[in-house]
Motif scaffolding. Structure first.
Motif, PDB file in Angstrom:
ATOM      1  N   ASN A 155       0.853  -1.181   0.000  1.00  0.00           N
ATOM      2  CA  ASN A 155       0.000   0.000   0.000  1.00  0.00           C
ATOM      3  C   ASN A 155       0.891   1.234   0.000  1.00  0.00           C
ATOM      4  N   HIS A 156       1.166   1.746  -1.185  1.00  0.00           N
ATOM      5  CA  HIS A 156       2.112   2.851  -1.336  1.00  0.00           C
ATOM      6  C   HIS A 156       1.426   4.126  -1.811  1.00  0.00           C
ATOM      7  N   VAL A 157       2.009   5.259  -1.412  1.00  0.00           N
ATOM      8  CA  VAL A 157       1.779   6.515  -2.110  1.00  0.00           C
ATOM      9  C   VAL A 157       2.846   6.593  -3.197  1.00  0.00           C
ATOM     10  N   VAL A 158       2.412   6.809  -4.442  1.00  0.00           N
ATOM     11  CA  VAL A 158       3.342   6.836  -5.572  1.00  0.00           C
ATOM     12  C   VAL A 158       3.271   8.206  -6.232  1.00  0.00           C
ATOM     13  N   VAL A 159       4.443   8.796  -6.470  1.00  0.00           N
ATOM     14  CA  VAL A 159       4.502  10.064  -7.192  1.00  0.00           C
ATOM     15  C   VAL A 159       5.135   9.772  -8.552  1.00  0.00           C
ATOM     16  N   VAL A 160       4.376  10.076  -9.622  1.00  0.00           N
ATOM     17  CA  VAL A 160       4.727   9.663 -10.978  1.00  0.00           C
ATOM     18  C   VAL A 160       5.030  10.887 -11.827  1.00  0.00           C
ATOM     19  N   PHE A 460      11.739  -3.236  -7.675  1.00  0.00           N
ATOM     20  CA  PHE A 460      10.798  -2.244  -8.194  1.00  0.00           C
ATOM     21  C   PHE A 460      10.240  -1.435  -7.022  1.00  0.00           C
ATOM     22  N   PRO A 461       9.918  -0.145  -7.217  1.00  0.00           N
ATOM     23  CA  PRO A 461       9.534   0.683  -6.076  1.00  0.00           C
ATOM     24  C   PRO A 461       8.309   0.231  -5.290  1.00  0.00           C
ATOM     25  N   PHE A 462       7.228  -0.176  -5.987  1.00  0.00           N
ATOM     26  CA  PHE A 462       6.016  -0.462  -5.215  1.00  0.00           C
ATOM     27  C   PHE A 462       5.484  -1.876  -5.392  1.00  0.00           C
ATOM     28  N   VAL A 463       6.306  -2.777  -5.943  1.00  0.00           N
ATOM     29  CA  VAL A 463       5.924  -4.189  -6.046  1.00  0.00           C
ATOM     30  C   VAL A 463       7.067  -5.029  -5.494  1.00  0.00           C
ATOM     31  N   PRO A 464       6.814  -5.876  -4.493  1.00  0.00           N
ATOM     32  CA  PRO A 464       7.905  -6.668  -3.905  1.00  0.00           C
ATOM     33  C   PRO A 464       8.453  -7.697  -4.886  1.00  0.00           C
ATOM     34  N   THR A 465       9.766  -7.930  -4.795  1.00  0.00           N
ATOM     35  CA  THR A 465      10.463  -8.868  -5.664  1.00  0.00           C
ATOM     36  C   THR A 465      11.052  -9.996  -4.837  1.00  0.00           C
ATOM     37  N   LEU A 466      10.703 -11.229  -5.189  1.00  0.00           N
ATOM     38  CA  LEU A 466      11.362 -12.407  -4.624  1.00  0.00           C
ATOM     39  C   LEU A 466      12.439 -12.842  -5.615  1.00  0.00           C
ATOM     40  N   LYS A 467      13.687 -12.840  -5.173  1.00  0.00           N
ATOM     41  CA  LYS A 467      14.793 -13.177  -6.067  1.00  0.00           C
ATOM     42  C   LYS A 467      15.250 -14.611  -5.827  1.00  0.00           C
ATOM     43  N   PHE A 468      15.229 -15.393  -6.906  1.00  0.00           N
ATOM     44  CA  PHE A 468      15.625 -16.798  -6.901  1.00  0.00           C
ATOM     45  C   PHE A 468      17.030 -16.876  -7.485  1.00  0.00           C
ATOM     46  N   VAL A 469      18.002 -17.372  -6.730  1.00  0.00           N
ATOM     47  CA  VAL A 469      19.353 -17.494  -7.264  1.00  0.00           C
ATOM     48  C   VAL A 469      19.617 -18.955  -7.600  1.00  0.00           C
ATOM     49  N   THR A 470      20.404 -19.194  -8.663  1.00  0.00           N
ATOM     50  CA  THR A 470      20.478 -20.529  -9.255  1.00  0.00           C
ATOM     51  C   THR A 470      21.353 -21.515  -8.504  1.00  0.00           C
ATOM     52  N   THR A 471      22.374 -21.040  -7.779  1.00  0.00           N
ATOM     53  CA  THR A 471      23.317 -21.954  -7.123  1.00  0.00           C
ATOM     54  C   THR A 471      23.509 -21.568  -5.666  1.00  0.00           C
ATOM     55  N   THR A 472      23.758 -22.554  -4.845  1.00  0.00           N
ATOM     56  CA  THR A 472      23.922 -22.315  -3.409  1.00  0.00           C
ATOM     57  C   THR A 472      25.142 -21.462  -3.089  1.00  0.00           C
ATOM     58  N   PRO A 473      26.315 -21.685  -3.716  1.00  0.00           N
ATOM     59  CA  PRO A 473      27.448 -20.797  -3.409  1.00  0.00           C
ATOM     60  C   PRO A 473      27.145 -19.330  -3.701  1.00  0.00           C
ATOM     61  N   ARG A 474      26.435 -19.067  -4.801  1.00  0.00           N
ATOM     62  CA  ARG A 474      26.093 -17.683  -5.124  1.00  0.00           C
ATOM     63  C   ARG A 474      25.074 -17.141  -4.117  1.00  0.00           C
ATOM     64  N   TYR A 475      24.154 -17.980  -3.675  1.00  0.00           N
ATOM     65  CA  TYR A 475      23.195 -17.564  -2.648  1.00  0.00           C
ATOM     66  C   TYR A 475      23.920 -17.194  -1.358  1.00  0.00           C
ATOM     67  N   ARG A 476      24.887 -18.007  -0.971  1.00  0.00           N
ATOM     68  CA  ARG A 476      25.626 -17.709   0.265  1.00  0.00           C
ATOM     69  C   ARG A 476      26.418 -16.422   0.148  1.00  0.00           C
ATOM     70  N   LEU A 477      26.998 -16.180  -1.029  1.00  0.00           N
ATOM     71  CA  LEU A 477      27.766 -14.958  -1.238  1.00  0.00           C
ATOM     72  C   LEU A 477      26.876 -13.724  -1.132  1.00  0.00           C
ATOM     73  N   LEU A 478      25.627 -13.840  -1.612  1.00  0.00           N
ATOM     74  CA  LEU A 478      24.716 -12.696  -1.688  1.00  0.00           C
ATOM     75  C   LEU A 478      23.476 -12.924  -0.832  1.00  0.00           C
ATOM     76  N   ARG A 479      23.652 -13.572   0.299  1.00  0.00           N
ATOM     77  CA  ARG A 479      22.498 -13.992   1.102  1.00  0.00           C
ATOM     78  C   ARG A 479      21.642 -12.816   1.576  1.00  0.00           C
ATOM     79  N   HIS A 480      22.231 -11.620   1.703  1.00  0.00           N
ATOM     80  CA  HIS A 480      21.445 -10.472   2.159  1.00  0.00           C
ATOM     81  C   HIS A 480      20.608  -9.861   1.033  1.00  0.00           C
ATOM     82  N   GLU A 481      20.914 -10.241  -0.225  1.00  0.00           N
ATOM     83  CA  GLU A 481      20.191  -9.667  -1.359  1.00  0.00           C
ATOM     84  C   GLU A 481      19.211 -10.654  -1.997  1.00  0.00           C
ATOM     85  N   MET A 482      19.359 -11.956  -1.704  1.00  0.00           N
ATOM     86  CA  MET A 482      18.562 -12.989  -2.358  1.00  0.00           C
ATOM     87  C   MET A 482      17.497 -13.540  -1.400  1.00  0.00           C
ATOM     88  N   ASP A 483      16.416 -14.069  -1.971  1.00  0.00           N
ATOM     89  CA  ASP A 483      15.311 -14.610  -1.175  1.00  0.00           C
ATOM     90  C   ASP A 483      15.227 -16.130  -1.213  1.00  0.00           C
TER      91      ASP A 483
END
Length: 911
Positions: A155-160, A460-483
């Motif tokens: 539920n966002h206020v959006v300025v376009v 994206f600013p007003f739609v949540p993004t679930l990020k799927f990473v392809t490999t476990t080592p890459r997920y561990r490296l970027l665990r704070h950015e991936m879902d």
């Protein structure tokens, strides 16, 4: 990517994946050393070369000229007889690996790409099937009920902003409300984009209107403010008419249209008053139980690798399948990233017409990029190739796995066109991640599944993004950015278990659980960018020197010799400069330069933190970042050459004391790309800092790396010291926008003469208001004849004097960005009808002699002009010298009315 260790013996499942049983090429799931033995059933393969992770090797003999297969799809041809254990590599993949410093590679390729042939539809063989069976008891999530259409997941206020001209305004407006989230309000966010900034309606007008219209009625938008400017090619009234004509539902009860008519500060205060009145009622709104049938999933991929089609894409497709079984919808996009996989997408369709419309979208996309001399083969980025996607066929067959095999293709829609209903839909869009996501959001998607191999951090600013990473080592490296760690499939977790787990995670995210991207707090919007060509072009992707393409069309470099002008010596003016490192310039800045669109907002956040925390002390005047939309998801060739020239011009700008390049990690123009470009330009790469979001482990880690580099670079250096220079020390961009009197035109010509006479440089735009003015041309150059460019866009002059920069567009920010890359230290513009946005790197000095502009926009101006030409010239020079000397700040720069936008030239297009 590193070479493997000492040769050892492995079981096949430990180190490799075969996409489908009939394939003759397997994917290495880790880097393998030359001589490694791999047990495959009763056979043992021995690798004859090192095989990097994600690259392929032969598991069954392939004769010369025979196809190599992945997912039962021919993706390349063998250049010689290949035996089990041979490394599959093409000339292009080897070039990319060598450019990234990988050693131990074969001297010659073993395969060549399969030419793309148009897909031929056999309608009699089409399977007109049923959609997957629904569940008996549909699930629910907690969302925001809307009067019209599905519930919102946020539920966002959006300025376009209707055009790029309002981008700085809506960004600064939203910044005033940062932290204004809580209870039922998820925050105030801007939609700032690059489109509609020229003096005429763009070729992508339909796409721009459909995207903006979809944003206004999106279920995640609880309140919306639309901002425009008088005279813009796209206004609020254009949007209202588009909404009415295309039958969109009503706008949210809390909405307003705001036309800027005063100064930046006054308009900000007025618009902020409107937004402030919405915060309390928005916060009072509450989530309620809503059916999962209200979910609309955008399926998107970025930074793909060889495992995208094995783990992340199939998992995202399987979870989307479950959403559809509960009555929801999912949208597949990225037209050019399905070329080569048409047969898979059309395995099960609702009607023959759906199949025809899908293929028509591909044909339309192919025709559009063909106007610019490009084909889909140019889509894969350097990051794609580096991590095992050798060509568009491999990229497409992996990307298509976002359609689960159990799903039927129900519908095909245009870019940003509203979804007709539940089920599985394809939307026409470019492969450019951000541009494609914007279209899916406009279509009504209220949750994004973003799959990535390299670790794209897009949000994206007003739609949540679930990020799927392809490999476990890459997920561990970027665990704070991936879902989602989709790589668990490679290590034994069944796909059904992962699907159930991520479906539950999807429901929680839709119900308000923050995603990794929301916790990181950054996002960006890019709408399918305008294109210039509307007629077929001779292909120029391979050879920029194609005879059918003129130097102007490809923005070729020019000699850079100044226009010969007899300049009267009227004396000069003292200018206070700052001296350091052997340079005396108006200011010294630290620059964080993103190498592509996806690292832009992170670069901006880092620069802001560096300034707030005073990382560099008094060694610089300010810290600057230059976020933009290029470097990935755009065609190569001429537009890439212009882009690279602009980037190098900024890196080597006379104001830049320290510069660091920040790569995302999977773009076409990564750090290694720019290292090579700097060497070609005669610059020492060791002068610059280098950091990578993916390589360094995410936003927090790369921020610390940048801070440490700046600390080391500034260690022991002193503050710049004041010295006295003159006008000959300056390079000034000179521009006019709006009406121009004869006296003011002569005054600006005299200003230029004074600078050039003192030994300085004056830069004009070939499509700017000054060169279009006959009085100015006579006063500056002694004749009314048109003046040809002396510089390509962003090219540095070979000598001081009068110069004209080639400008492929009339967009102000693109012009200002080019002037800065040419070396302009300030840009001076006469404005009439409204103020301009300042380029980020160099100050904008705005003056006006027009009465209404002085009355309405006086707060944005650095000087008011009046009197005869000589008097106005003195007033202009007073303002210019005051800002150059640091006696006065550029009002636009001080207000935060800033931007940076790279032109794509006449031949660039989204890919």
């Amino acid at each position: 990517m590193t070479e493997g260790k000492q040769p050892v013996r492995f079981g096949f499942g430990e180190v490799a994946v075969l996409p489908e049983p009939g394939d003759n090429a397997a994917i290495a799931s880790r880097s393998l050393a030359e001589g490694s033995s791999i047990e495959l059933g009763e056979r043992t393969l021995t690798l004859r070369h090192a095989v990097p992770e994600g690259h392929r090797f032969v598991v069954r003999a392939v004769e010369q000229g025979a196809p190599l297969l992945s997912w039962s799809t021919p993706f390349a041809r063998a250049l010689r007889d290949l035996r089990p254990g041979d490394y599959v590599c093409t000339a292009r993949s080897l070039d990319v690996l060598r450019s990234r410093g990988v050693s131990g590679l074969p001297s010659e390729p073993s395969a060549e790409d399969v030419p793309l042939e148009p897909y031929r539809l056999e309608e009699s063989a089409l399977r007109l099937g049923e959609q997957i069976d629904p569940v008996a008891v549909p699930a629910t999530f907690r969302g925001f009920a809307r009067e019209h259409g599905p519930a919102g997941t946020r539920n966002h206020v959006v300025v376009v902003g209707t055009t790029s001209r309002s981008g700085a305004f809506v960004t600064e407006l939203a910044r005033r409300f940062s932290g204004a989230a809580g209870a039922g309000l998820d925050g105030v966010v801007p939609v700032a984009h690059t489109e509609g900034g020229e003096d005429h309606a763009p070729n992508n007008l339909a796409f721009l209107l459909s995207a903006l219209a979809g944003f206004l009625v999106h279920p995640n938008v609880g309140a919306v403010l639309v901002v425009d400017e008088p005279g813009s090619p796209v206004t609020g009234e254009h949007l209202r008419e588009y909404l009415r004509a295309h039958g969109y539902p009503p706008l949210p009860p809390m909405h307003a249209f705001f036309t800027r008519r005063g100064s930046f500060a006054d308009d900000l205060a007025a618009a902020a008053g409107v937004v402030a009145g919405w915060l309390e009622p928005m916060a009072a709104q509450a989530r309620t139980e809503r059916p999962v049938a209200d979910l609309r999933i955008a399926l998107q991929c970025g930074g793909s690798d060889a495992f995208s089609g094995i783990t992340a894409n199939p998992l995202a497709g399987a979870v989307a399948r479950e959403v559809i079984r509960h009555g929801g919808a999912a949208v597949l996009a990225e037209t050019d990233e399905l070329i080569g996989a048409e047969g898979y997408v059309l395995e099960n369709v609702r009607t023959a017409d759906v199949a025809r419309r899908f293929l028509a979208a591909i044909a339309s996309f192919t025709e559009r990029v063909g106007r610019h001399g490009h084909t889909a083969e140019g889509n894969p980025s350097g990051g794609n190739l580096y991590r095992g996607l050798y060509n568009i066929v491999l990229k497409s067959v992996g990307a298509a796995r976002k359609r689960d095999r159990g799903l039927r293709l129900d519908d095909v829609i245009g870019y940003g066109e509203p979804l007709a209903g539940p089920g599985f839909t394809f939307m026409d869009s470019p492969g450019n991640d951000l541009e494609s996501v914007a279209g899916e959001v406009a279509a009504g998607c209220n949750l994004i599944f973003f799959t990535t191999g390299n670790g794209s951090i897009t949000n994206f600013p007003f739609v949540p993004t679930l990020k799927f990473v392809t490999t476990t080592p890459r997920y561990r490296l970027l665990r704070h950015e991936m879902d989602v760690d989709a790589g668990r499939f490679l290590t034994g977790t069944p796909m059904a278990e992962l699907t159930a787990e991520v479906f539950a995670q999807t429901v929680r995210a839709a119900s308000g659980e923050p995603t990794a991207g929301e916790r990181a707090g950054h996002s960006q919007v890019s709408i399918w960018r305008d294109w210039k060509q509307t007629r077929p072009r001779t292909p120029v992707a391979v050879s920029l020197a194609a005879p059918a393409v003129s130097d102007d069309e490809r923005d070729a470099p020019l000699p850079g010799i100044p226009i010969p002008v007899s300049t009267p010596d009227d004396g000069t003016r003292p200018v206070r400069l700052l001296a350091a490192d052997g340079r005396a310039v108006p200011e010294h800045v630290a620059l964080v330069l993103p190498t592509s669109l996806c690292s832009g907002q992170v670069a901006l956040r880092i620069a802001e933190r560096a300034g707030q925390q005073d990382w560099l002390g008094d060694t610089v005047s300010r810290v600057v970042a230059l976020p933009h939309t290029e470097g990935c998801g755009a065609s190569s060739g001429a537009s890439e050459e212009t882009y690279a020239r602009i980037m190098l011009g900024c890196l080597t700008h006379p104001h830049v004391r320290f510069a660091l390049l920040l790569e995302h990690g999977c773009e076409k123009t990564h750090n290694d790309y720019f290292r090579s470009r700097l060497v070609e330009a005669g610059a020492d790469p060791a002068r610059f800092g280098w950091a990578g979001i993916q390589r360094d482990g995410g936003i927090a880690a790369v921020t610390e790396r940048v801070r440490a580099w700046f600390a080391d670079a500034a260690a022991g250096l002193t503050a710049p010291v004041p010295v006295t220079g003159d006008l000959g020390s300056l390079a000034v961009g000179l521009e006019a926008r709006g009406a121009l009197t004869a006296a003011t035109a002569r005054a600006l010509a005299e200003t230029g003469h004074r600078i050039v006479a003192a030994g300085g440089t004056v830069l004009l735009s070939s499509r700017g208001g000054l060169l279009a003015d006959e009085t100015f041309r006579r006063a500056a150059f002694g004749a009314a004849q048109p003046v040809r460019p002396t510089l390509a866009h962003g090219q540095r002059p070979s000598a001081p004097g009068w110069h004209v920069m080639r400008a492929p567009s009339t967009d102000w920010l693109e012009t200002a960005t080019g002037l800065g890359a040419c070396g302009a230290q300030l840009v001076l513009a006469h404005v009439a009808g409204g103020a301009l946005t300042s380029p980020r790197l160099v100050p904008l000095v705005q003056v006006s002699a027009e009465a209404d502009t002085l009355n309405r926009h006086g707060g944005d101006l650095d000087a008011a002009l009046g009197g005869d030409a000589g008097t106005q010239a003195r007033q202009v020079l007073d303002a210019l010298v005051a800002v150059a000397s640091g006696e006065r700040h550029s009002r636009a720069l001080a207000a935060g009315n800033v931007g940076f936008q790279v032109t794509r030239g006449l031949l660039g297009t989204s890919m």
